[in-house]
Scaffold this active site. Structure first.
Site, PDB file in Angstrom:
ATOM      1  N   ASP A   9       3.495  -9.463   9.684  1.00 25.02           N
ATOM      2  CA  ASP A   9       4.198  -9.567   8.408  1.00 25.02           C
ATOM      3  C   ASP A   9       5.196  -8.424   8.244  1.00 25.02           C
ATOM      4  O   ASP A   9       6.296  -8.627   7.735  1.00 25.02           O
ATOM      5  CB  ASP A   9       3.168  -9.552   7.270  1.00 25.02           C
ATOM      6  CG  ASP A   9       3.800  -9.760   5.911  1.00 25.02           C
ATOM      7  OD1 ASP A   9       4.810 -10.474   5.820  1.00 25.02           O
ATOM      8  OD2 ASP A   9       3.281  -9.197   4.929  1.00 25.02           O
TER       9      ASP A   9
ATOM     10  N   TYR B 133      -5.014 -13.300  -3.674  1.00 28.12           N
ATOM     11  CA  TYR B 133      -4.580 -12.945  -2.317  1.00 28.12           C
ATOM     12  C   TYR B 133      -5.437 -13.625  -1.255  1.00 28.12           C
ATOM     13  O   TYR B 133      -6.655 -13.484  -1.231  1.00 28.12           O
ATOM     14  CB  TYR B 133      -4.677 -11.425  -2.198  1.00 28.12           C
ATOM     15  CG  TYR B 133      -4.152 -10.779  -0.944  1.00 28.12           C
ATOM     16  CD1 TYR B 133      -3.141 -11.348  -0.184  1.00 28.12           C
ATOM     17  CD2 TYR B 133      -4.661  -9.538  -0.549  1.00 28.12           C
ATOM     18  CE1 TYR B 133      -2.663 -10.708   0.944  1.00 28.12           C
ATOM     19  CE2 TYR B 133      -4.185  -8.894   0.572  1.00 28.12           C
ATOM     20  CZ  TYR B 133      -3.189  -9.487   1.317  1.00 28.12           C
ATOM     21  OH  TYR B 133      -2.714  -8.841   2.437  1.00 28.12           O
TER      22      TYR B 133
ATOM     23  N   HIS C  19      -3.115 -12.150   5.581  1.00 33.99           N
ATOM     24  CA  HIS C  19      -3.196 -11.036   6.530  1.00 33.99           C
ATOM     25  C   HIS C  19      -4.546 -10.921   7.229  1.00 33.99           C
ATOM     26  O   HIS C  19      -4.900  -9.866   7.724  1.00 33.99           O
ATOM     27  CB  HIS C  19      -2.837  -9.719   5.827  1.00 33.99           C
ATOM     28  CG  HIS C  19      -1.444  -9.723   5.278  1.00 33.99           C
ATOM     29  ND1 HIS C  19      -1.174  -9.586   3.941  1.00 33.99           N
ATOM     30  CD2 HIS C  19      -0.245  -9.885   5.885  1.00 33.99           C
ATOM     31  CE1 HIS C  19       0.140  -9.649   3.747  1.00 33.99           C
ATOM     32  NE2 HIS C  19       0.724  -9.835   4.914  1.00 33.99           N
TER      33      HIS C  19
ATOM     34  N   CYS D  31       0.843  -1.195   0.000  1.00 35.35           N
ATOM     35  CA  CYS D  31       0.000   0.000   0.000  1.00 35.35           C
ATOM     36  C   CYS D  31       0.873   1.238   0.000  1.00 35.35           C
ATOM     37  O   CYS D  31       2.031   1.210   0.416  1.00 35.35           O
ATOM     38  CB  CYS D  31      -0.914  -0.010   1.214  1.00 35.35           C
ATOM     39  SG  CYS D  31      -1.966  -1.476   1.305  1.00 35.35           S
TER      40      CYS D  31
END
Length: 691
Positions: free
Chosen positions: A267, A171, A174, A31
């Site tokens: 992460d 994806y 997370h 991001c």
């Protein structure tokens, strides 16, 4: 210079389904606070990564349907054909330098409140929305919803192909995507074919991978981005059990495995809590169960560590987000035999913080991050000097070092005067604090670069008075004299000095960093700064045997570090050290009886024995500036054309802000700027005309 043969393996091509990456460097999806709102900035930033040698350059998460609206976060979006043009602009920028462009398709399910789209959120179960505690619930997806979800994902993959992407990232990581929510036992207690045993909970992710391969897999690579461990023990996914089992079930399906741990705060742990390559313990098994290539992150900055990870069979490809932000040219520098010139990531997560604030990211090490388009700043190139002038930089902290470094690259004659016996300023002081040693890279990188510049001189033990500045003969003067912590309690919640702040039992962070200590016994750390310093002070003193209470007006310890993904880690460390935590408490006074606090909820008073360490705010060390600026006739007579404060001397802030201000000073010297104008471009990508 020629590339060191030890690193040749990093530049071998790697086949990913029908496409081939030119090397082993994969800029992971990350991001950036630009995305759909500031597409020009996003495009230029991604293009810079490709120019710097990253073989694969990925987008951030790209939400593909209005039921997964991530507003207010400024991610990339692919809801329909109207979103194709600016994403095509990104692929053009990446392809220009021979790299592959990857798009990460994401739907955040019951995380999103859909506050812009106003669609009802969806997920595997009826659940309240998790982000920001929106008073909204997600509804459970029925089989028709799942079919629609798969259709939306396929349509987005086709649009990605239309935009020119080479790779689709599917994806499931997370704890923030619909596939990961379906996979999780705590989120999925369904009784149908998508719930219960692991094979059922994994069904949706398998279908998404199969759909993507069938739809675009003939010409595009398909990457499975998957979290193998949630680092929460048996309450979540563990790599030794279901994490490994899930990889084995899908082992040969994707073209490449991109594996990591969950959630994002684990992460992307800061260097304060995790070393380089710490995820290897969790992901090393993947190459043992799949013949497909594997990539993994780990805040890799050392080329030797990268080579080791490949040769040891942990990964085939180095996956990086933060190191690619700190130095977009990291691969090229290794390729050109300039590994010593890498701006190594310090793992501070300022980049994550600004994205979490829904603003364009910045970087402590790389002041050009986010400014590639709007200011035209290149991380490796800078305009030649505008005149044959001499610049005096006073102060060798982060702002002064960056100013001298960038001015030196421009070709100016630069003299740096540092009052103390060592360069680095606050960076040197703070990198000596518990577990912040990686921050010294801010100093060491710049000193290493300056040492190669014959036009830049550094003088230590050289405090300068106003008279000495005038006598020196420089044409321009940059004051990078830093700031000093207050010890009187004044800050966000207290606006006049508290009673007793002048007593010997009152300390500031500077006092503690200078080696001063309270008498052994109880200490109250009052944190009205809310970033890292209060927690670090408490950690340091507790580690030295003090009985520490951390009191803060905030709702939790180090509340601003929620943006840097550290808050939970900081609080756990303090609890483990036995630090007592008092949120919603303000400082009243310091006296012979100790520290008086007030509960901001009940208004009850609490007296705590011992000393006070006040972590509230800093005052700029700007006396020299005001002394010089008050005598314009003397400045003119001495030939001083400009005098400017930079860094904390101008406005105390983060180390990243200090580095940025030093760099900006160097860029703008001898340039004409409109003092009343906007200092950067604001025009956005033309979505009507496309490219």
């Amino acid at each position: 210079m020629a590339r060191d043969p030890r690193y040749d393996i990093l530049f071998e091509p790697l086949k990913i389904g029908p496409v081939t990456a030119p090397n082993r460097f994969y800029q992971a999806p990350h991001c950036n606070g630009m995305g759909r709102l500031f597409p020009d900035s996003m495009i230029a930033m991604r293009g810079m990564k490709a120019e710097g040698g990253w073989g694969i350059v990925a987008t951030e998460q790209c939400d593909f349907h209005p039921t997964g609206d991530v507003t207010p976060f400024t991610e990339t979006r692919l809801w329909g054909d109207m979103d194709v043009p600016y994403l095509a602009g990104m692929t053009d920028a990446v392809h220009k330098h021979g790299s592959l462009a990857a798009l990460e398709l994401v739907h955040n399910g019951h995380d999103t409140g859909n506050i812009y789209s106003r669609e009802v959120p969806i997920g595997p179960m009826h659940r309240p929305v998790s982000w920001h505690y929106h008073p909204v619930q997600a509804r459970a997806m029925d089989l028709g919803d799942i079919r629609a979800y798969r259709r939306w994902h396929r349509n987005a993959a086709l649009r990605a192909k239309q935009a020119g992407f080479d790779i689709i990232v599917v994806y499931a990581g997370h704890d923030g995507t619909v596939p990961s929510h379906f996979l999780s036992r705590r989120h999925n207690q369904r009784g149908d074919e998508y719930g219960g045993p692991l094979e059922n909970r994994l069904r949706l992710y398998r279908e998404l991978l199969e759909d993507t391969l069938e739809t675009v897999g003939d010409t595009m690579g398909v990457i499975a981005r998957f979290a193998v461990d949630e680092m929460m023990g048996p309450d979540g996914l563990e790599w030794q059990n279901e994490g490994r089992d899930a990889i084995e079930m899908l082992a040969e399906l994707p073209d490449l495995w991109d594996v990591n741990v969950s959630d994002w705060s684990n992460d992307s742990m800061t260097s304060r809590f995790a070393p380089e390559g710490y995820q290897e313990d969790y992901v090393a098994f993947v190459k043992q169960v799949s013949s497909k290539p594997v990539a993994a992150v780990g805040r890799y900055t050392s080329p030797d560590t990268m080579v080791s990870a490949i040769r040891r069979g942990v990964v085939d490809m180095i996956c990086a987000a933060r190191p690619s932000i700190a130095d977009p040219f990291l691969p090229r520098k290794i390729d050109e035999g300039r590994a010593d010139d890498i701006r190594e990531c310090i793992g501070c997560n300022i980049c994550a913080a600004w994205n979490n604030l829904s603003a364009p990211i910045r970087c402590t090490q790389n002041p050009t991050m986010g400014e590639e388009w709007r200011k035209g700043w290149h991380p490796e190139e800078i305009a030649a000097k505008g005149s044959d002038t001499h610049v005096l930089v006073i102060g060798a902290g982060p702002a002064g070092l960056e100013a001298a470094h960038a001015l030196g690259k421009r070709g100016y004659r630069v003299t740096m005067a540092e009052a103390s016996a060592a360069a680095g300023g606050r960076v040197s002081r703070e990198s000596a604090l518990p577990n912040l040693n990686a921050w010294a890279r801010v100093r060491d990188y710049r000193l290493g670069q300056i040492a190669q510049m014959p036009n830049v001189d550094l003088y230590l033990n050289s405090p300068m008075s106003a008279g000495e500045v005038l006598e020196f003969g420089a044409n321009h003067v940059a004051l990078a004299t830093g700031a000093t912590w207050r010890r009187d309690g004044v800050g966000r919640h207290i606006h006049t000095p508290v009673a007793g702040a002048d007593l010997p039992l009152a300390f500031s962070p500077d006092d503690i960093m200078d080696g001063k200590r309270p008498p052994k016994g109880p200490v109250v750390v009052f944190d009205d700064d809310h970033y890292y310093m209060g927690g670090v002070m408490a950690e340091w003193l507790a580690g030295e045997g003090y009985a520490v209470t951390l009191a803060t007006p905030g709702l939790c310890v180090s509340s601003w570090t929620e943006y840097t993904l550290e808050q939970g880690h900081i609080e756990k460390r303090l609890v483990d050290l036995g630090v007592e935590i008092l949120p919603r408490h303000n400082l009243v006074a310091l006296g012979a009886g100790g520290v008086e606090l007030v509960d901001l909820v009940t208004a009850s008073r609490d007296n705590r024995p011992g000393a006070l360490v006040a972590v509230t705010m800093r005052l700029p060390n700007d006396a020299l500036y005001h002394s010089l600026n008050g005598t314009p006739e003397k400045l003119a007579a001495a030939g001083v054309a400009s005098i400017r404060r930079i860094g904390d001397c101008h406005g105390p802030s983060t180390i990243a802000a200090a580095v940025y201000e030093g760099h900006r000073y160097a860029r703008e010297l001898d340039t004409e700027t409109d003092p009343d104008g906007v200092p950067f471009k604001t025009v956005r990508y033309d979505l009507e005309c496309g490219r």
